[in-house]
Design a protein around this motif. Structure first.
Motif, PDB file in Angstrom:
ATOM      1  N   LEU A   1       0.797  -1.341  -0.062  1.00 47.46           N
ATOM      2  CA  LEU A   1      -0.114  -0.248   0.046  1.00 47.46           C
ATOM      3  C   LEU A   1       1.036   1.425   0.173  1.00 47.46           C
ATOM      4  O   LEU A   1       1.211   1.711   0.947  1.00 47.46           O
ATOM      5  CB  LEU A   1      -0.947  -0.097   1.242  1.00 47.46           C
ATOM      6  CG  LEU A   1      -1.898  -1.040   1.391  1.00 47.46           C
ATOM      7  CD1 LEU A   1      -2.883  -0.918   2.585  1.00 47.46           C
ATOM      8  CD2 LEU A   1      -3.152  -1.042   0.034  1.00 47.46           C
ATOM      9  N   ARG A   2       1.278   1.795  -1.231  1.00 46.88           N
ATOM     10  CA  ARG A   2       0.818   1.490  -2.361  1.00 46.88           C
ATOM     11  C   ARG A   2       1.836   1.461  -3.609  1.00 46.88           C
ATOM     12  O   ARG A   2       1.665   1.017  -4.814  1.00 46.88           O
ATOM     13  CB  ARG A   2      -0.269   2.515  -2.903  1.00 46.88           C
ATOM     14  CG  ARG A   2      -1.415   2.660  -2.282  1.00 46.88           C
ATOM     15  CD  ARG A   2      -2.492   3.519  -2.581  1.00 46.88           C
ATOM     16  NE  ARG A   2      -1.818   4.792  -2.216  1.00 46.88           N
ATOM     17  CZ  ARG A   2      -2.300   5.985  -2.422  1.00 46.88           C
ATOM     18  NH1 ARG A   2      -3.476   6.334  -3.158  1.00 46.88           N
ATOM     19  NH2 ARG A   2      -1.806   7.108  -2.108  1.00 46.88           N
ATOM     20  N   ALA A   3       3.060   1.881  -3.086  1.00 51.96           N
ATOM     21  CA  ALA A   3       4.023   2.301  -4.246  1.00 51.96           C
ATOM     22  C   ALA A   3       4.531   1.226  -4.899  1.00 51.96           C
ATOM     23  O   ALA A   3       4.636   1.328  -6.327  1.00 51.96           O
ATOM     24  CB  ALA A   3       5.384   2.797  -3.381  1.00 51.96           C
TER      25      ALA A   3
ATOM     26  N   GLY B   1       0.057  10.899  -7.944  1.00 51.70           N
ATOM     27  CA  GLY B   1       0.929  10.525  -6.945  1.00 51.70           C
ATOM     28  C   GLY B   1       1.167   8.819  -7.056  1.00 51.70           C
ATOM     29  O   GLY B   1       1.801   8.421  -7.930  1.00 51.70           O
ATOM     30  N   ASN B   2       0.263   8.256  -5.982  1.00 55.98           N
ATOM     31  CA  ASN B   2       0.757   6.627  -5.967  1.00 55.98           C
ATOM     32  C   ASN B   2      -0.460   5.706  -6.101  1.00 55.98           C
ATOM     33  O   ASN B   2      -0.261   4.626  -5.787  1.00 55.98           O
ATOM     34  CB  ASN B   2       1.245   6.722  -4.418  1.00 55.98           C
ATOM     35  CG  ASN B   2       2.279   5.788  -4.234  1.00 55.98           C
ATOM     36  OD1 ASN B   2       2.738   5.280  -5.064  1.00 55.98           O
ATOM     37  ND2 ASN B   2       2.516   5.469  -3.040  1.00 55.98           N
ATOM     38  N   SER B   3      -1.518   6.540  -6.661  1.00 57.45           N
ATOM     39  CA  SER B   3      -2.687   5.387  -6.720  1.00 57.45           C
ATOM     40  C   SER B   3      -2.362   4.594  -8.140  1.00 57.45           C
ATOM     41  O   SER B   3      -1.947   4.866  -9.267  1.00 57.45           O
ATOM     42  CB  SER B   3      -4.015   6.306  -7.017  1.00 57.45           C
ATOM     43  OG  SER B   3      -4.991   5.499  -7.547  1.00 57.45           O
TER      44      SER B   3
ATOM     45  N   SER C   1       8.335   9.750  -6.581  1.00 54.15           N
ATOM     46  CA  SER C   1       8.702   9.974  -4.941  1.00 54.15           C
ATOM     47  C   SER C   1       7.588   9.600  -4.259  1.00 54.15           C
ATOM     48  O   SER C   1       6.520  10.221  -4.389  1.00 54.15           O
ATOM     49  CB  SER C   1       9.217  11.475  -4.577  1.00 54.15           C
ATOM     50  OG  SER C   1       9.704  11.609  -3.591  1.00 54.15           O
ATOM     51  N   THR C   2       7.768   8.506  -3.206  1.00 51.62           N
ATOM     52  CA  THR C   2       6.680   8.300  -2.355  1.00 51.62           C
ATOM     53  C   THR C   2       7.304   8.271  -0.944  1.00 51.62           C
ATOM     54  O   THR C   2       8.359   8.417  -0.647  1.00 51.62           O
ATOM     55  CB  THR C   2       6.284   7.038  -2.777  1.00 51.62           C
ATOM     56  OG1 THR C   2       7.041   5.989  -2.220  1.00 51.62           O
ATOM     57  CG2 THR C   2       5.878   6.700  -4.082  1.00 51.62           C
ATOM     58  N   THR C   3       6.554   8.237   0.109  1.00 53.72           N
ATOM     59  CA  THR C   3       6.758   8.174   1.359  1.00 53.72           C
ATOM     60  C   THR C   3       7.843   7.280   1.697  1.00 53.72           C
ATOM     61  O   THR C   3       8.934   7.514   2.611  1.00 53.72           O
ATOM     62  CB  THR C   3       5.789   8.265   2.513  1.00 53.72           C
ATOM     63  OG1 THR C   3       4.441   9.145   2.085  1.00 53.72           O
ATOM     64  CG2 THR C   3       6.032   8.567   3.891  1.00 53.72           C
ATOM     65  N   ASN C   4       7.476   5.821   1.722  1.00 51.47           N
ATOM     66  CA  ASN C   4       8.336   4.867   1.941  1.00 51.47           C
ATOM     67  C   ASN C   4       8.893   4.198   0.950  1.00 51.47           C
ATOM     68  O   ASN C   4      10.217   3.486   1.050  1.00 51.47           O
ATOM     69  CB  ASN C   4       7.779   3.942   2.981  1.00 51.47           C
ATOM     70  CG  ASN C   4       7.025   4.691   4.039  1.00 51.47           C
ATOM     71  OD1 ASN C   4       7.714   5.004   5.065  1.00 51.47           O
ATOM     72  ND2 ASN C   4       5.689   4.992   4.077  1.00 51.47           N
ATOM     73  N   GLY C   5       8.037   3.974  -0.177  1.00 57.15           N
ATOM     74  CA  GLY C   5       8.456   2.730  -1.026  1.00 57.15           C
ATOM     75  C   GLY C   5       9.677   2.997  -2.118  1.00 57.15           C
ATOM     76  O   GLY C   5      10.805   2.298  -2.116  1.00 57.15           O
TER      77      GLY C   5
ATOM     78  N   SER D   1      -2.609   0.120  10.169  1.00 54.98           N
ATOM     79  CA  SER D   1      -2.348   1.601  10.210  1.00 54.98           C
ATOM     80  C   SER D   1      -2.732   2.349   8.936  1.00 54.98           C
ATOM     81  O   SER D   1      -3.277   3.268   8.787  1.00 54.98           O
ATOM     82  CB  SER D   1      -1.058   2.031  11.099  1.00 54.98           C
ATOM     83  OG  SER D   1      -0.035   1.548  10.251  1.00 54.98           O
ATOM     84  N   HIS D   2      -2.068   1.798   7.953  1.00 56.89           N
ATOM     85  CA  HIS D   2      -2.165   2.515   6.567  1.00 56.89           C
ATOM     86  C   HIS D   2      -3.587   2.300   5.764  1.00 56.89           C
ATOM     87  O   HIS D   2      -3.902   2.862   4.845  1.00 56.89           O
ATOM     88  CB  HIS D   2      -0.906   1.843   5.539  1.00 56.89           C
ATOM     89  CG  HIS D   2      -0.553   3.036   4.403  1.00 56.89           C
ATOM     90  ND1 HIS D   2      -0.454   4.371   4.774  1.00 56.89           N
ATOM     91  CD2 HIS D   2      -0.365   2.905   3.274  1.00 56.89           C
ATOM     92  CE1 HIS D   2      -0.299   4.972   3.569  1.00 56.89           C
ATOM     93  NE2 HIS D   2      -0.361   4.022   2.677  1.00 56.89           N
ATOM     94  N   ARG D   3      -4.148   1.035   6.084  1.00 62.48           N
ATOM     95  CA  ARG D   3      -5.457   0.713   5.413  1.00 62.48           C
ATOM     96  C   ARG D   3      -6.220   1.902   6.211  1.00 62.48           C
ATOM     97  O   ARG D   3      -7.062   2.517   5.389  1.00 62.48           O
ATOM     98  CB  ARG D   3      -5.787  -0.598   5.805  1.00 62.48           C
ATOM     99  CG  ARG D   3      -7.351  -0.695   5.059  1.00 62.48           C
ATOM    100  CD  ARG D   3      -7.858  -1.978   5.141  1.00 62.48           C
ATOM    101  NE  ARG D   3      -9.205  -1.714   4.638  1.00 62.48           N
ATOM    102  CZ  ARG D   3     -10.408  -2.528   4.776  1.00 62.48           C
ATOM    103  NH1 ARG D   3     -10.161  -3.482   5.298  1.00 62.48           N
ATOM    104  NH2 ARG D   3     -11.378  -2.041   4.497  1.00 62.48           N
TER     105      ARG D   3
HETATM  106  C1  MLT Z   1       4.703   4.797   0.290  1.00 61.58           C
HETATM  107  O1  MLT Z   1       5.540   4.924  -0.205  1.00 61.58           O
HETATM  108  O2  MLT Z   1       4.849   5.077   1.662  1.00 61.58           O
HETATM  109  C2  MLT Z   1       3.244   4.500  -0.039  1.00 61.58           C
HETATM  110  O3  MLT Z   1       2.971   3.799  -0.915  1.00 61.58           O
HETATM  111  C3  MLT Z   1       1.979   5.384   0.698  1.00 61.58           C
HETATM  112  C4  MLT Z   1       1.102   5.505  -0.123  1.00 61.58           C
HETATM  113  O4  MLT Z   1       0.596   6.476  -0.895  1.00 61.58           O
HETATM  114  O5  MLT Z   1       0.107   4.679  -0.006  1.00 61.58           O
END
Ligand code: MLT
Length: 239
Positions: free
Chosen positions: A32-34, A83-85, A102-106, A202-204
């Motif tokens: 979820l979701r990168a 974004g990341n959808s 660029s994504t938060t974690n992926g 949490s992310h859901r």
């Molecule tokens: C991430 O890279 O943290 C994600 O994929 C967050 C998101 O967009 O769901």
């Protein structure tokens, strides 16, 4: 001495330093979701994706005329068009294109792992095809869960558990780390109903609050594609 290869799970990018250098192939997972969005983008014909960790770097690519997507905390960053959808990558306009993301974690996890000999992208969407490919490689494999800001998350661990279980069942791979055993058990308890299992994760919850329920359902659907994105010279391309 066993000639079996190892398959292990690193539960967060914050722990990667303890695994670094020991594995031939690193599978980066951000269900979820990168990494689901990345698999979808290649499934729908994108040519390449440059994963960048910082918004500054993403901006600098945008100024150079690149097509750039950026997400932070689940939302599209102001000034970026997407974004990341996974759904945003199903559009005609991305076919044959090179994109920066660029994504938060992926994308951060992909860059953290980029020192490994081979880095590939894993998600539930491509989990069977990827596992089969990993079995054929017969190399030591590390599944790197992107987590959330260096914390553990359930969905990436479940996906890593599927990969571990599939590889170990061939008799050609073994796991020694407790993280890998835990990932396998989580997968076995979640597999009948991943959406229900992740109900209070949490992310859901975070994505649901942003009305991204359809994204969640899509990302939790196993085996929608056979694509395996691979990192080559800083760019993700289709294997
Ligand atoms: C991430 O890279 O943290 C994600 O994929 C967050 C998101 O967009 O769901």
């Amino acid at each position: 001495m066993s000639s079996r290869k190892r398959v292990e799970v690193c539960l967060t990018p914050g722990e990667y330093e303890y695994y670094k250098g020991e594995y031939d192939i690193v599978v980066v997972i951000d269900v979820l979701r990168a990494t689901s969005a990345i698999c979808t983008a290649f499934d729908y014909g994108i040519r390449s994706i440059i994963p960048v960790s910082s918004i500054e770097k993403a901006k600098s690519y945008k100024e150079k005329g690149f097509l750039v997507g950026a997400e932070r905390k689940g939302q599209i960053v102001e000034g970026f068009d997407f974004g990341n959808s996974p759904y945003s990558y199903m559009k005609e306009e991305f076919k044959g294109k090179d994109v920066v993301l660029s994504t938060t974690n992926g994308t951060r996890a992909i860059n953290i792992a980029s020192d490994a000999p081979t880095v590939v992208i894993g998600a539930l969407l491509n989990v069977d095809a990827l596992s089969q490919w990993l079995i054929e490689q017969d190399k030591n494999v590390l599944c790197l869960c992107s987590g959330w800001q260096d914390k553990f998350n359930l969905e990436d661990t479940i996906c890593a558990g599927v990969i571990c279980d599939t590889l170990i069942r061939t008799g050609k791979f073994t796991s020694e780390e407790d993280s890998s055993i835990a990932a396998k058990y989580l997968y076995l308890s979640a597999w009948d109903n991943p959406l229900g299992y992740l109900k209070s994760s949490s992310h859901r919850r975070r994505l649901k609050n942003l009305n991204l329920n359809e994204d969640i359902k899509y990302c939790l659907t196993p085996n929608k594609t056979d694509v395996i994105p691979i990192l080559k010279d800083g760019k993700l391309v289709k294997l």
